[in-house]
Design a protein around this motif. Structure first.
Motif, PDB file in Angstrom:
ATOM      1  N   GLY A  68      26.443 -55.131 -22.472  1.00 27.52           N
ATOM      2  CA  GLY A  68      26.155 -53.937 -21.679  1.00 27.52           C
ATOM      3  C   GLY A  68      25.058 -53.091 -22.297  1.00 27.52           C
ATOM      4  O   GLY A  68      24.169 -52.588 -21.598  1.00 27.52           O
ATOM      5  N   VAL A  69      25.101 -52.938 -23.629  1.00 27.77           N
ATOM      6  CA  VAL A  69      24.053 -52.183 -24.314  1.00 27.77           C
ATOM      7  C   VAL A  69      22.704 -52.887 -24.172  1.00 27.77           C
ATOM      8  O   VAL A  69      21.665 -52.251 -23.952  1.00 27.77           O
ATOM      9  CB  VAL A  69      24.421 -51.993 -25.801  1.00 27.77           C
ATOM     10  N   LEU A  70      22.702 -54.213 -24.306  1.00 32.57           N
ATOM     11  CA  LEU A  70      21.451 -54.972 -24.157  1.00 32.57           C
ATOM     12  C   LEU A  70      20.853 -54.780 -22.771  1.00 32.57           C
ATOM     13  O   LEU A  70      19.644 -54.536 -22.621  1.00 32.57           O
ATOM     14  CB  LEU A  70      21.722 -56.451 -24.424  1.00 32.57           C
ATOM     15  N   ILE A  71      21.679 -54.887 -21.745  1.00 31.26           N
ATOM     16  CA  ILE A  71      21.183 -54.714 -20.380  1.00 31.26           C
ATOM     17  C   ILE A  71      20.702 -53.289 -20.159  1.00 31.26           C
ATOM     18  O   ILE A  71      19.677 -53.048 -19.500  1.00 31.26           O
ATOM     19  CB  ILE A  71      22.284 -55.087 -19.365  1.00 31.26           C
ATOM     20  N   THR A  72      21.406 -52.310 -20.739  1.00 35.27           N
ATOM     21  CA  THR A  72      21.001 -50.914 -20.601  1.00 35.27           C
ATOM     22  C   THR A  72      19.635 -50.676 -21.241  1.00 35.27           C
ATOM     23  O   THR A  72      18.770 -50.000 -20.666  1.00 35.27           O
ATOM     24  CB  THR A  72      22.048 -49.991 -21.254  1.00 35.27           C
ATOM     25  N   VAL A  73      19.432 -51.239 -22.436  1.00 37.75           N
ATOM     26  CA  VAL A  73      18.133 -51.106 -23.098  1.00 37.75           C
ATOM     27  C   VAL A  73      17.034 -51.735 -22.243  1.00 37.75           C
ATOM     28  O   VAL A  73      15.932 -51.192 -22.110  1.00 37.75           O
ATOM     29  CB  VAL A  73      18.177 -51.750 -24.497  1.00 37.75           C
ATOM     30  N   GLY A  74      17.344 -52.884 -21.645  1.00 43.01           N
ATOM     31  CA  GLY A  74      16.365 -53.506 -20.766  1.00 43.01           C
ATOM     32  C   GLY A  74      16.039 -52.657 -19.559  1.00 43.01           C
ATOM     33  O   GLY A  74      14.881 -52.562 -19.141  1.00 43.01           O
ATOM     34  N   GLU A  75      17.048 -52.003 -18.983  1.00 38.90           N
ATOM     35  CA  GLU A  75      16.813 -51.134 -17.828  1.00 38.90           C
ATOM     36  C   GLU A  75      16.038 -49.882 -18.226  1.00 38.90           C
ATOM     37  O   GLU A  75      15.213 -49.382 -17.463  1.00 38.90           O
ATOM     38  CB  GLU A  75      18.140 -50.749 -17.183  1.00 38.90           C
ATOM     39  N   LEU A  76      16.312 -49.359 -19.433  1.00 37.15           N
ATOM     40  CA  LEU A  76      15.549 -48.198 -19.899  1.00 37.15           C
ATOM     41  C   LEU A  76      14.086 -48.534 -20.091  1.00 37.15           C
ATOM     42  O   LEU A  76      13.216 -47.667 -19.969  1.00 37.15           O
ATOM     43  CB  LEU A  76      16.145 -47.693 -21.218  1.00 37.15           C
ATOM     44  N   ASN A  77      13.806 -49.796 -20.369  1.00 38.72           N
ATOM     45  CA  ASN A  77      12.428 -50.255 -20.573  1.00 38.72           C
ATOM     46  C   ASN A  77      11.807 -50.767 -19.271  1.00 38.72           C
ATOM     47  O   ASN A  77      10.830 -51.509 -19.297  1.00 38.72           O
ATOM     48  CB  ASN A  77      12.400 -51.365 -21.622  1.00 38.72           C
ATOM     49  N   ARG A  78      12.384 -50.376 -18.160  1.00 36.95           N
ATOM     50  CA  ARG A  78      11.927 -50.827 -16.845  1.00 36.95           C
ATOM     51  C   ARG A  78      10.509 -50.353 -16.577  1.00 36.95           C
ATOM     52  O   ARG A  78      10.116 -49.251 -16.970  1.00 36.95           O
ATOM     53  CB  ARG A  78      12.880 -50.284 -15.778  1.00 36.95           C
ATOM     54  N   ARG A  79       9.752 -51.180 -15.875  1.00 34.78           N
ATOM     55  CA  ARG A  79       8.396 -50.831 -15.446  1.00 34.78           C
ATOM     56  C   ARG A  79       8.293 -51.012 -13.943  1.00 34.78           C
ATOM     57  O   ARG A  79       8.702 -52.043 -13.407  1.00 34.78           O
ATOM     58  CB  ARG A  79       7.366 -51.735 -16.138  1.00 34.78           C
ATOM     59  N   SER A  80       7.795 -49.997 -13.281  1.00 32.59           N
ATOM     60  CA  SER A  80       7.669 -50.047 -11.822  1.00 32.59           C
ATOM     61  C   SER A  80       6.207 -50.227 -11.445  1.00 32.59           C
ATOM     62  O   SER A  80       5.298 -49.918 -12.212  1.00 32.59           O
ATOM     63  CB  SER A  80       8.216 -48.760 -11.191  1.00 32.59           C
ATOM     64  N   LEU A 254       5.401 -56.461 -23.371  1.00 31.52           N
ATOM     65  CA  LEU A 254       4.312 -55.585 -23.810  1.00 31.52           C
ATOM     66  C   LEU A 254       2.958 -56.188 -23.458  1.00 31.52           C
ATOM     67  O   LEU A 254       2.049 -55.486 -23.000  1.00 31.52           O
ATOM     68  CB  LEU A 254       4.421 -55.339 -25.313  1.00 31.52           C
ATOM     69  N   SER A 255       2.812 -57.492 -23.665  1.00 33.53           N
ATOM     70  CA  SER A 255       1.552 -58.154 -23.329  1.00 33.53           C
ATOM     71  C   SER A 255       1.273 -58.100 -21.830  1.00 33.53           C
ATOM     72  O   SER A 255       0.138 -57.875 -21.405  1.00 33.53           O
ATOM     73  CB  SER A 255       1.584 -59.613 -23.807  1.00 33.53           C
ATOM     74  N   VAL A 256       2.326 -58.299 -21.032  1.00 33.75           N
ATOM     75  CA  VAL A 256       2.162 -58.238 -19.579  1.00 33.75           C
ATOM     76  C   VAL A 256       1.747 -56.833 -19.154  1.00 33.75           C
ATOM     77  O   VAL A 256       0.910 -56.654 -18.270  1.00 33.75           O
ATOM     78  CB  VAL A 256       3.474 -58.661 -18.888  1.00 33.75           C
ATOM     79  N   ARG A 257       2.312 -55.819 -19.804  1.00 33.41           N
ATOM     80  CA  ARG A 257       1.945 -54.443 -19.463  1.00 33.41           C
ATOM     81  C   ARG A 257       0.485 -54.162 -19.799  1.00 33.41           C
ATOM     82  O   ARG A 257      -0.222 -53.504 -19.033  1.00 33.41           O
ATOM     83  CB  ARG A 257       2.845 -53.472 -20.218  1.00 33.41           C
ATOM     84  N   ARG A 258       0.039 -54.655 -20.928  1.00 34.50           N
ATOM     85  CA  ARG A 258      -1.363 -54.440 -21.300  1.00 34.50           C
ATOM     86  C   ARG A 258      -2.290 -55.154 -20.328  1.00 34.50           C
ATOM     87  O   ARG A 258      -3.337 -54.614 -19.946  1.00 34.50           O
ATOM     88  CB  ARG A 258      -1.600 -54.945 -22.727  1.00 34.50           C
ATOM     89  N   TYR A 259      -1.916 -56.353 -19.933  1.00 37.29           N
ATOM     90  CA  TYR A 259      -2.728 -57.083 -18.959  1.00 37.29           C
ATOM     91  C   TYR A 259      -2.780 -56.332 -17.631  1.00 37.29           C
ATOM     92  O   TYR A 259      -3.842 -56.228 -16.996  1.00 37.29           O
ATOM     93  CB  TYR A 259      -2.152 -58.477 -18.764  1.00 37.29           C
ATOM     94  N   ALA A 260      -1.624 -55.780 -17.216  1.00 35.89           N
ATOM     95  CA  ALA A 260      -1.582 -55.006 -15.972  1.00 35.89           C
ATOM     96  C   ALA A 260      -2.437 -53.752 -16.087  1.00 35.89           C
ATOM     97  O   ALA A 260      -3.086 -53.340 -15.112  1.00 35.89           O
ATOM     98  CB  ALA A 260      -0.139 -54.638 -15.633  1.00 35.89           C
ATOM     99  N   ALA A 261      -2.450 -53.127 -17.283  1.00 34.86           N
ATOM    100  CA  ALA A 261      -3.274 -51.931 -17.470  1.00 34.86           C
ATOM    101  C   ALA A 261      -4.756 -52.273 -17.367  1.00 34.86           C
ATOM    102  O   ALA A 261      -5.553 -51.511 -16.789  1.00 34.86           O
ATOM    103  CB  ALA A 261      -2.965 -51.302 -18.825  1.00 34.86           C
ATOM    104  N   VAL A 262      -5.137 -53.430 -17.905  1.00 30.38           N
ATOM    105  CA  VAL A 262      -6.538 -53.864 -17.808  1.00 30.38           C
ATOM    106  C   VAL A 262      -6.919 -54.113 -16.356  1.00 30.38           C
ATOM    107  O   VAL A 262      -7.995 -53.701 -15.893  1.00 30.38           O
ATOM    108  CB  VAL A 262      -6.762 -55.130 -18.661  1.00 30.38           C
ATOM    109  N   ARG A 263      -6.037 -54.768 -15.612  1.00 25.40           N
ATOM    110  CA  ARG A 263      -6.312 -55.031 -14.199  1.00 25.40           C
ATOM    111  C   ARG A 263      -6.409 -53.724 -13.420  1.00 25.40           C
ATOM    112  O   ARG A 263      -7.253 -53.583 -12.523  1.00 25.40           O
ATOM    113  CB  ARG A 263      -5.222 -55.910 -13.597  1.00 25.40           C
ATOM    114  N   SER A 264      -5.553 -52.761 -13.750  1.00 29.24           N
ATOM    115  CA  SER A 264      -5.597 -51.467 -13.064  1.00 29.24           C
ATOM    116  C   SER A 264      -6.919 -50.748 -13.349  1.00 29.24           C
ATOM    117  O   SER A 264      -7.534 -50.169 -12.445  1.00 29.24           O
ATOM    118  CB  SER A 264      -4.412 -50.613 -13.498  1.00 29.24           C
ATOM    119  N   THR A 265      -7.360 -50.783 -14.611  1.00 28.12           N
ATOM    120  CA  THR A 265      -8.633 -50.156 -14.961  1.00 28.12           C
ATOM    121  C   THR A 265      -9.791 -50.859 -14.251  1.00 28.12           C
ATOM    122  O   THR A 265     -10.741 -50.210 -13.784  1.00 28.12           O
ATOM    123  CB  THR A 265      -8.844 -50.212 -16.481  1.00 28.12           C
TER     124      THR A 265
END
Length: 440
Positions: A68-80, A254-265
């Motif tokens: 439950g804690v693991l899933i909660t941490v994953g949800e807290l790290n959610r990206r929309s 984290l890598s996917v987020r950086r790639y998404a940030a580059v695409r957004s820019t």
């Protein structure tokens, strides 16, 4: 993003009823049957699992708490975001690993499928609270998919494991079994996601499913692999394996987020270049954004893949950039009424500018060929040409302008505009008319 002009709602779209202050109020259309069915199944699964767990009690509370804690941490790290395939990959991997957990440090577990769904429900709610407070919480579709896929995996594994069916499975065979179940679960999730998108937005099911399956090769494969590794590692070394095997997936996220940030820019840079014609006074404000937004919807209706939609959107944003070469601006930037030779000259100049900016060459090709004869154009160029003409004809034409513009495009399908594109445009405008918010 600015919306394109819409058809006259006095003659089309849903009916209106008198409002409380003498105005009109749009009757909210009923949700599609498939959407209601999926949400109802997810709700029944959650309520049934919660009631059963409360009645029988929680088995192995320490293990349930750790997952439950693991899933909660994953949800807290959610990206929309509009192009996010899996918003909380760590939470998804943790939920799937708990659904397929058979042993904990060599000791058999006894939790069932109902407890798995209950733990995922509680952890998802706790982890989603901060996001809900910011208005970025999980949607009902995302929650329904999560509960149904986790419930599917747990129902496929837990009853058989608790009955001793997998007692003779060991070593590589057991690992292959978990990977097979997780792969089947991921496939079901892709089908479910495509069905929900088709039901909610009216997009063609086949192309949407194709994009969902392609997305599984990215973060989806990482989620499946991590879920299997976690279940296998906990069976051998215990719950200490959870934080250790969470790190690779967090780094991948984290890598996917950086790639998404580059695409957004990158997209913002293209949008800024496209605004040059607006700043110089060659085209009306917001014209490029409206054409790009509507072109993307038309392309999705026609079944273009995600990479093709990206090329289409970028080309639509920059379709008028060739007008910067004109000494005298075209009135209101309306190039659809210019002679064909002039349209082609502007298009070729625009393509040359796009090539010099370093944008994908496929975008330049679409910009260059938007004024070619219709039968010789690629599909993306046909879409940009039709949507641009619609926006120009409908702009500032009064309440009946959108319908008049659409009829003019239909009359031009004999040579100027592709019939399939015009009909797709009509479908998109009709759907948008049905789903846009009412104004009193």
């Amino acid at each position: 993003m600015s919306a394109a002009p819409r058809p006259d709602r006095s003659t089309s779209g849903p009916t209106r009823s008198p409002g409380p202050e003498g105005g009109t109020r749009r009757r909210v259309p009923r949700p599609p049957f498939l959407l209601t069915l999926v949400h109802a199944c997810a709700a029944l699964l959650v309520l049934g699992s919660l009631a059963f767990t409360l009645w029988t009690g929680i088995e192995e509370r320490g293990t349930a708490l750790a997952f439950g804690v693991l899933i909660t941490v994953g949800e807290l790290n959610r990206r929309s975001g509009p192009h996010v395939r899996e918003a909380a990959p760590l939470g998804a991997a943790g939920a799937l690993s708990y659904a397929l957990l058979g042993e904990n440090a060599g000791a058999p577990t006894h939790h069932g499928a109902a407890q798995v769904v209950t733990v995922v429900l509680a952890a998802s709610l706790v982890g989603g609270v901060p996001h809900i407070g910011r208005g970025q919480g999980p949607t009902t579709d995302q929650l329904a998919r999560r509960f149904l896929t986790v419930g599917f995996a747990a129902v496929c594994f837990q009853p058989l494991y608790n009955q001793g069916t997998f007692a003779q499975w060991g070593g590589p065979a057991y690992a292959v079994l978990l990977l097979a179940l997780l792969s089947l679960t991921a496939l079901c999730d892709a089908v479910l996601a495509a069905a929900l998108a088709h039901s909610r937005a009216g997009w063609p099911f086949g192309p949407v499913l194709r994009d969902e399956l392609r997305a599984l090769l990215g973060i989806g494969s990482a989620v499946v692999a991590t879920g299997a590794v976690m279940a296998l590692a906990v069976a051998v070394v215990g719950l200490w394996a959870l934080p250790v095997f969470s790190v690779p997936l967090l780094l991948t996220q984290l890598s996917v987020r950086r790639y998404a940030a580059v695409r957004s820019t990158y997209r913002q840079t293209i949008a800024s270049l496209a605004r040059a014609t607006e700043i110089a006074g060659y085209t009306p404000a917001g014209h490029a954004r409206r054409v790009a937004a509507l072109s993307r919807e038309v392309g999705r209706d026609l079944g273009l893949s995600r990479p093709e939609l990206t090329v289409l959107e970028y080309a639509a944003l920059m379709h008028d950039i060739g007008q910067l070469s004109l000494v005298d601006p075209v009135p209101a930037g309306a190039t659809a009424g210019l002679p064909v030779a002039e349209q082609r000259r502007i298009a070729l100049l625009g393509g040359a500018v796009v090539r010099q900016t370093g944008v994908d060459a496929a975008v330049a090709v679409v910009v260059e060929r938007q004024a070619d004869p219709c039968r010789e154009q690629p599909l993306a160029a046909r879409i940009v040409r039709a949507v641009n003409a619609y926006e120009e004809k409908a702009r500032d034409a009064g309440p009946g302008g959108p319908l008049t513009a659409l009829e003019e495009l239909r009359l031009g399908t004999a040579g100027d505009y592709a019939p399939e594109v015009v009909e797709a445009l009509a479908r998109v405008l009709s759907r948008d008319c049905l789903t846009s918010p009412a104004t009193g």
